[in-house]
Design an enzyme around this catalytic site. Structure first.
Site, short mmCIF file in Angstrom:
data_model
loop_
_atom_site.label_atom_id
_atom_site.label_comp_id
_atom_site.label_asym_id
_atom_site.label_seq_id
_atom_site.Cartn_x
_atom_site.Cartn_y
_atom_site.Cartn_z
N ARG A 155 1.28 -1.19 -0.24
CA ARG A 155 -0.20 -0.16 -0.15
C ARG A 155 1.05 0.96 -0.26
O ARG A 155 0.51 1.94 0.84
CB ARG A 155 -1.31 -0.07 0.83
CG ARG A 155 -1.86 -1.14 1.22
CD ARG A 155 -3.18 -0.87 0.11
NE ARG A 155 -3.56 -1.39 -0.04
CZ ARG A 155 -5.24 -0.91 0.82
NH1 ARG A 155 -5.54 -0.50 1.17
NH2 ARG A 155 -6.21 -2.24 0.79
N ARG A 204 -3.76 6.85 0.74
CA ARG A 204 -4.75 7.71 1.47
C ARG A 204 -3.27 8.79 2.34
O ARG A 204 -3.36 9.81 2.65
CB ARG A 204 -5.84 7.54 1.96
CG ARG A 204 -7.01 7.46 0.93
CD ARG A 204 -7.71 6.13 2.66
NE ARG A 204 -7.47 5.29 2.44
CZ ARG A 204 -8.10 4.49 2.97
NH1 ARG A 204 -9.87 4.85 3.38
NH2 ARG A 204 -7.52 3.40 3.02
N ASP A 223 -7.26 -2.71 -7.41
CA ASP A 223 -7.47 -3.35 -6.46
C ASP A 223 -7.77 -5.07 -7.03
O ASP A 223 -8.28 -5.07 -7.68
CB ASP A 223 -8.78 -2.31 -6.02
CG ASP A 223 -8.76 -3.40 -4.51
OD1 ASP A 223 -8.37 -2.30 -3.19
OD2 ASP A 223 -9.86 -4.20 -3.87
N TYR A 266 -14.61 -11.86 0.66
CA TYR A 266 -15.32 -10.89 0.39
C TYR A 266 -17.09 -11.02 -0.23
O TYR A 266 -17.19 -10.10 -0.35
CB TYR A 266 -14.81 -10.43 -0.65
CG TYR A 266 -13.48 -9.08 0.58
CD1 TYR A 266 -13.99 -7.84 1.13
CD2 TYR A 266 -11.98 -9.08 0.07
CE1 TYR A 266 -12.56 -7.57 1.97
CE2 TYR A 266 -10.92 -8.30 0.68
CZ TYR A 266 -11.69 -7.53 1.95
OH TYR A 266 -10.36 -6.87 2.76
O1 CP3 Z 1 0.23 0.98 -3.31
C1 CP3 Z 1 -0.97 -0.14 -3.70
O2 CP3 Z 1 -0.98 -1.18 -2.98
C2 CP3 Z 1 -1.69 1.04 -4.24
C3 CP3 Z 1 -2.53 -0.92 -4.65
C4 CP3 Z 1 -3.22 -1.29 -4.16
C5 CP3 Z 1 -4.71 -1.01 -3.29
N1 CP3 Z 1 -5.49 -1.68 -2.85
C6 CP3 Z 1 -5.16 0.29 -3.41
C7 CP3 Z 1 -6.64 0.15 -2.51
C8 CP3 Z 1 -3.22 -2.80 -3.49
C9 CP3 Z 1 -2.01 -3.83 -3.41
C10 CP3 Z 1 -4.75 -3.35 -2.77
C11 CP3 Z 1 -4.97 -4.67 -2.27
C12 CP3 Z 1 -5.99 -4.74 -1.64
N2 CP3 Z 1 -7.23 -4.23 -1.79
C13 CP3 Z 1 -5.86 -6.06 -0.30
C14 CP3 Z 1 -5.14 -7.21 -0.06
C15 CP3 Z 1 -3.90 -6.34 1.02
C16 CP3 Z 1 -4.21 -6.10 2.23
O3 CP3 Z 1 -4.58 -4.88 2.58
O4 CP3 Z 1 -4.84 -7.24 2.96
C17 CP3 Z 1 -6.98 -5.85 -0.21
C18 CP3 Z 1 -7.60 -6.80 1.60
C19 CP3 Z 1 -8.41 -4.84 -0.13
C20 CP3 Z 1 -9.69 -4.64 -0.67
C21 CP3 Z 1 -9.56 -3.18 -0.04
N3 CP3 Z 1 -9.71 -1.79 -1.49
C22 CP3 Z 1 -10.45 -3.00 1.25
C23 CP3 Z 1 -11.06 -3.59 2.22
C24 CP3 Z 1 -10.97 -1.33 1.22
C25 CP3 Z 1 -10.91 -0.30 1.80
C26 CP3 Z 1 -10.07 -0.17 3.61
C27 CP3 Z 1 -8.93 0.50 3.35
O5 CP3 Z 1 -7.92 -0.57 3.00
O6 CP3 Z 1 -8.63 1.94 2.21
C28 CP3 Z 1 -10.11 -0.87 -0.31
C29 CP3 Z 1 -9.80 0.37 -0.43
C30 CP3 Z 1 -8.60 1.05 -1.16
N4 CP3 Z 1 -7.26 0.58 -1.96
C31 CP3 Z 1 -7.44 1.64 -1.04
C32 CP3 Z 1 -6.49 1.53 -1.97
C33 CP3 Z 1 -5.72 3.33 -2.29
C34 CP3 Z 1 -8.23 3.10 -0.57
C35 CP3 Z 1 -9.43 4.00 -1.34
C36 CP3 Z 1 -9.93 4.89 -1.25
O7 CP3 Z 1 -8.95 6.02 -1.04
O8 CP3 Z 1 -10.27 5.29 -0.84
#
Ligand code: CP3
Length: 344
Positions: free
Chosen positions: A25, A29, A75, A151
């Site tokens: 990540r 944000r 994502d 999910y």
């Molecule tokens: O640099 C990076 O890693 C960005 C690319 C990336 C995102 N999500 C962007 C994202 C990657 C590799 C992911 C993987 C992801 N997504 C996982 C596996 C990693 C982990 O944390 O275990 C999972 C479980 C998700 C599912 C997901 N996406 C959730 C549960 C959420 C909401 C909660 C949160 O952490 O924000 C997201 C949203 C998300 N994915 C954001 C980003 C930058 C935030 C969205 C926003 O700005 O509103």
């Protein structure tokens, strides 16, 4: 191509004087640059559908911290969305599914996966790859079939995924059917990412911790193993290193090695595994607890040195966090951490 990349060397189990660094990540944000772009979109997935924006976001942490690898900005939930489950991201709630899976008919009726439906992801891969310097590899990724299924059944994020575990208990055969569909989709999806320029693959099994050891093998690791085996047999993907991240799984390191991944990404609490048996079999990535980045520089240094000390003789070690950077972490701490790892 990329022969100078320390990240690819470490994935190839080479010993290096300084570990390569990237962060799960790393785009997100916690960065003001990200927030500036993010505020232009209501729905997070709409932003993921803009390849030029994804390119800009993936490069932000590379430019800010000079990291050794970039990760695709997208994502893991793009696949369930493509299957028609209607994924939306709601502020302060995370992902919410309009059409979650609630019975076996829902699984039988899932449309056939069309890899072209995620063309926006491959375009993003292509854009990011063309904008990166040659020596910085690009990581493509997907969720593990189990994590995507969790999910899809739960319909949202949850602490304990109670609904999913209940469904699993009474519908094992249906869950296997769903996992098979997701495994096939992940293979086609990753193959396309590689054709578009991804140099490395990471599989996120973010909900591995929900399962008992026996169920973990049956419902998650067996499918990850099938996925990796398919990648290793395909001429397009056979030489692409695969990293497996599993959140705190109830297993020993042997079961993680048996997934056939080239590298194991350690969750922050995974410190008492027998790393000796993994030497020369898999590379290791990890695993500073991201919460440590909310502490003083002194604490960050002490905890980071513990990890660097543990893996200093390990052939093929990559520095990373034990889970993703959270929005409350200051970019200055990421800069500090990167510096102390390089100076160690
Ligand atoms: O640099 C990076 O890693 C960005 C690319 C990336 C995102 N999500 C962007 C994202 C990657 C590799 C992911 C993987 C992801 N997504 C996982 C596996 C990693 C982990 O944390 O275990 C999972 C479980 C998700 C599912 C997901 N996406 C959730 C549960 C959420 C909401 C909660 C949160 O952490 O924000 C997201 C949203 C998300 N994915 C954001 C980003 C930058 C935030 C969205 C926003 O700005 O509103």
């Amino acid at each position: 191509m990329n022969s100078d990349s320390s990240f690819l060397k470490a994935l190839n189990k080479e010993s290096l004087p300084t570990p390569p660094i990237w962060y799960m990540r790393q785009a997100g944000r916690y960065m003001p640059e990200y927030q500036n772009v993010r505020k232009k979109f209501k729905n997070f997935l709409d932003m993921c559908k803009e390849p030029d924006i994804c390119c800009e976001l993936a490069l932000q942490p590379i430019n800010a911290f000079e990291l050794d690898a970039a990760i695709l900005f997208s994502d893991i939930l793009t696949i369930p969305d493509s299957f028609g489950l209607g994924v939306e991201f709601i502020e302060n709630e995370g992902p919410v599914f309009k059409n979650p899976i609630s019975n076996s008919t829902d699984i039988k009726n899932l449309n056939h996966f069309d890899p072209e439906s995620l063309d926006y992801v491959y375009k993003a891969v292509n854009n990011i790859k063309s904008s990166l310097p040659d020596e910085i590899p690009l990581i493509g990724f997907c969720g593990s079939p189990w994590t995507l299924a969790a999910y899809s059944i739960e319909g949202r994020s949850s602490k304990d995924f109670e609904k999913t575990l209940g469904f699993l208990e009474s519908n094992q055969k249906d869950v296997h059917d769903l996992l098979t569909k997701y495994t096939d989709a992940c293979f086609l999806y990753l193959r396309k990412q590689v054709q578009s320029g991804a140099d490395v693959i990471q599989i996120f099994d973010s909900w591995a911790n929900l399962l008992t050891k026996e169920d973990l093998i049956e419902f998650s690791f067996n499918y990850i193993n099938s996925l990796i085996s398919a990648l290793k047999l395909d001429p397009v993907t056979k030489n692409i290193p695969v990293i497996i991240f599993a959140r705190n799984p109830k297993c020993n390191i042997e079961e993680l090695i048996n997934t056939s991944a080239d590298c194991i990404s350690l969750f922050w609490s995974m410190n008492d595994l027998n790393f000796e048996v993994a030497k020369n079999k898999v590379a290791i990535q990890g695993n500073l607890d991201p919460k440590i980045l909310l502490e003083s520089d002194e604490t960050i240094k002490r905890e980071t040195y513990k990890i660097l000390e543990r893996f200093k003789e390990y052939p093929g070690y990559i520095f990373n966090l034990g889970h993703g950077i959270t929005p409350d972490i200051s970019p200055d701490k990421i800069k500090y951490l990167t510096n102390i790892v390089r100076e160690y």
